[in-house]
Design a protein around this motif. Structure first.
Motif, mmCIF file in Angstrom:
data_model
loop_
_atom_site.group_PDB
_atom_site.id
_atom_site.type_symbol
_atom_site.label_atom_id
_atom_site.label_comp_id
_atom_site.label_asym_id
_atom_site.label_seq_id
_atom_site.Cartn_x
_atom_site.Cartn_y
_atom_site.Cartn_z
ATOM 1 N N HIS A 4 9.924 -4.330 -8.758
ATOM 2 C CA HIS A 4 8.568 -4.869 -8.859
ATOM 3 C C HIS A 4 7.849 -4.171 -10.015
ATOM 4 O O HIS A 4 7.905 -2.945 -10.132
ATOM 5 N N VAL A 5 7.176 -4.963 -10.829
ATOM 6 C CA VAL A 5 6.379 -4.448 -11.942
ATOM 7 C C VAL A 5 4.947 -4.898 -11.707
ATOM 8 O O VAL A 5 4.697 -6.081 -11.430
ATOM 9 N N GLY A 6 4.019 -3.969 -11.810
ATOM 10 C CA GLY A 6 2.628 -4.356 -11.584
ATOM 11 C C GLY A 6 1.654 -3.257 -11.948
ATOM 12 O O GLY A 6 2.038 -2.201 -12.481
ATOM 13 N N PHE A 7 0.404 -3.547 -11.670
ATOM 14 C CA PHE A 7 -0.677 -2.592 -11.908
ATOM 15 C C PHE A 7 -1.297 -2.223 -10.573
ATOM 16 O O PHE A 7 -1.408 -3.056 -9.668
ATOM 17 N N ASN A 15 3.144 0.325 -12.698
ATOM 18 C CA ASN A 15 4.058 0.767 -11.652
ATOM 19 C C ASN A 15 5.327 -0.077 -11.732
ATOM 20 O O ASN A 15 5.269 -1.300 -11.657
ATOM 21 N N VAL A 16 6.466 0.567 -11.911
ATOM 22 C CA VAL A 16 7.769 -0.094 -11.927
ATOM 23 C C VAL A 16 8.572 0.576 -10.815
ATOM 24 O O VAL A 16 8.898 1.758 -10.914
ATOM 25 N N ARG A 17 8.836 -0.184 -9.752
ATOM 26 C CA ARG A 17 9.384 0.450 -8.556
ATOM 27 C C ARG A 17 10.408 -0.432 -7.857
ATOM 28 O O ARG A 17 10.284 -1.651 -7.824
ATOM 29 N N ILE A 18 11.422 0.222 -7.281
ATOM 30 C CA ILE A 18 12.415 -0.445 -6.443
ATOM 31 C C ILE A 18 11.804 -0.638 -5.051
ATOM 32 O O ILE A 18 11.191 0.278 -4.504
ATOM 33 N N ILE A 76 10.343 -8.428 4.606
ATOM 34 C CA ILE A 76 9.222 -7.809 3.889
ATOM 35 C C ILE A 76 9.752 -6.754 2.927
ATOM 36 O O ILE A 76 10.571 -5.908 3.300
ATOM 37 N N ASP A 77 9.276 -6.810 1.674
ATOM 38 C CA ASP A 77 9.633 -5.807 0.663
ATOM 39 C C ASP A 77 8.776 -4.563 0.864
ATOM 40 O O ASP A 77 7.552 -4.665 0.984
ATOM 41 N N ARG A 78 9.446 -3.415 0.864
ATOM 42 C CA ARG A 78 8.737 -2.141 1.020
ATOM 43 C C ARG A 78 9.097 -1.224 -0.138
ATOM 44 O O ARG A 78 10.276 -1.106 -0.487
ATOM 45 N N PRO A 79 8.085 -0.560 -0.743
ATOM 46 C CA PRO A 79 8.361 0.311 -1.888
ATOM 47 C C PRO A 79 9.177 1.534 -1.479
ATOM 48 O O PRO A 79 9.068 2.020 -0.358
ATOM 49 N N ILE A 139 8.690 4.498 -11.221
ATOM 50 C CA ILE A 139 7.806 5.277 -12.079
ATOM 51 C C ILE A 139 6.422 4.651 -12.090
ATOM 52 O O ILE A 139 6.275 3.427 -12.075
ATOM 53 N N SER A 140 5.419 5.500 -12.074
ATOM 54 C CA SER A 140 4.026 5.094 -12.265
ATOM 55 C C SER A 140 3.468 5.954 -13.378
ATOM 56 O O SER A 140 3.737 7.159 -13.425
ATOM 57 N N MET A 141 2.736 5.318 -14.268
ATOM 58 C CA MET A 141 2.106 6.075 -15.347
ATOM 59 C C MET A 141 0.835 5.369 -15.758
ATOM 60 O O MET A 141 0.624 4.198 -15.420
ATOM 61 N N SER A 142 0.005 6.069 -16.490
ATOM 62 C CA SER A 142 -1.242 5.491 -16.974
ATOM 63 C C SER A 142 -0.960 4.199 -17.725
ATOM 64 O O SER A 142 -0.015 4.119 -18.517
ATOM 65 N N VAL A 143 -1.768 3.192 -17.467
ATOM 66 C CA VAL A 143 -1.597 1.907 -18.139
ATOM 67 C C VAL A 143 -1.760 2.067 -19.662
ATOM 68 O O VAL A 143 -1.240 1.255 -20.420
ATOM 69 N N ARG A 144 -2.399 3.138 -20.096
ATOM 70 C CA ARG A 144 -2.532 3.405 -21.542
ATOM 71 C C ARG A 144 -1.177 3.661 -22.189
ATOM 72 O O ARG A 144 -1.013 3.512 -23.388
#
Length: 95
Positions: free
Chosen positions: A28-31, A41-44, A52-55, A60-65
Motif C-alpha cells: 500500500h502506498v499513501g499519505f 507511507n509505503v507498507r506491506i 481485511i488488509d492489516r498493516p 517505510i514512512s518518511m516526510s512527504v517532502r
C-alpha cells in the motif's frame, strides 16, 4: 516563508497491489499524518481470513517532502533493472 501544510485529517490511499502470487500480502502506498507531520507511507499489509488488509511493521514512512527524492531513486532503480535485463522492456504497470 511558506506555511507548513496542515496535517491530513484522514489517510489517503494512492495505490495498492499484490506483493506475491499467494495474494496474502499487498503493498500500500499513501499519505498519512503522525504527530502533526504529513508522511508518505509505503507498507506491506497482510490479508486476514476475514478479507481485511492489516498493516505490518514492514515498510517505510518518511516526510512527504522526501517524495521527489524517493521518486527519482525509484526511476533510477527501474532504469538500472532494465539495463541489467531484470525487467522486460515492455513490462509497464497501468495506473
Amino acid at each position: 516563508m511558506k506555511e507548513k501544510p496542515a496535517p491530513l485529517a484522514e489517510p489517503v490511499v494512492i495505490a495498492k497491489f499484490w506483493k506475491n502470487r499467494a495474494r496474502n500480502e499487498s503493498l500500500h502506498v499513501g499519505f498519512n499524518s503522525y504527530e502533526g507531520h504529513n508522511l508518505i507511507n509505503v507498507r506491506i499489509h497482510t490479508t486476514g481470513t476475514d478479507g481485511i488488509d492489516r498493516p505490518t511493521p514492514k515498510g517505510i514512512s518518511m516526510s512527504v517532502r522526501k517524495l521527489p527524492e524517493l521518486a527519482r531513486a525509484l526511476v533510477k532503480a527501474e532504469a538500472e533493472a532494465r539495463r541489467m535485463g531484470l525487467l522486460d522492456g515492455d513490462s509497464e504497470v497501468s495506473a
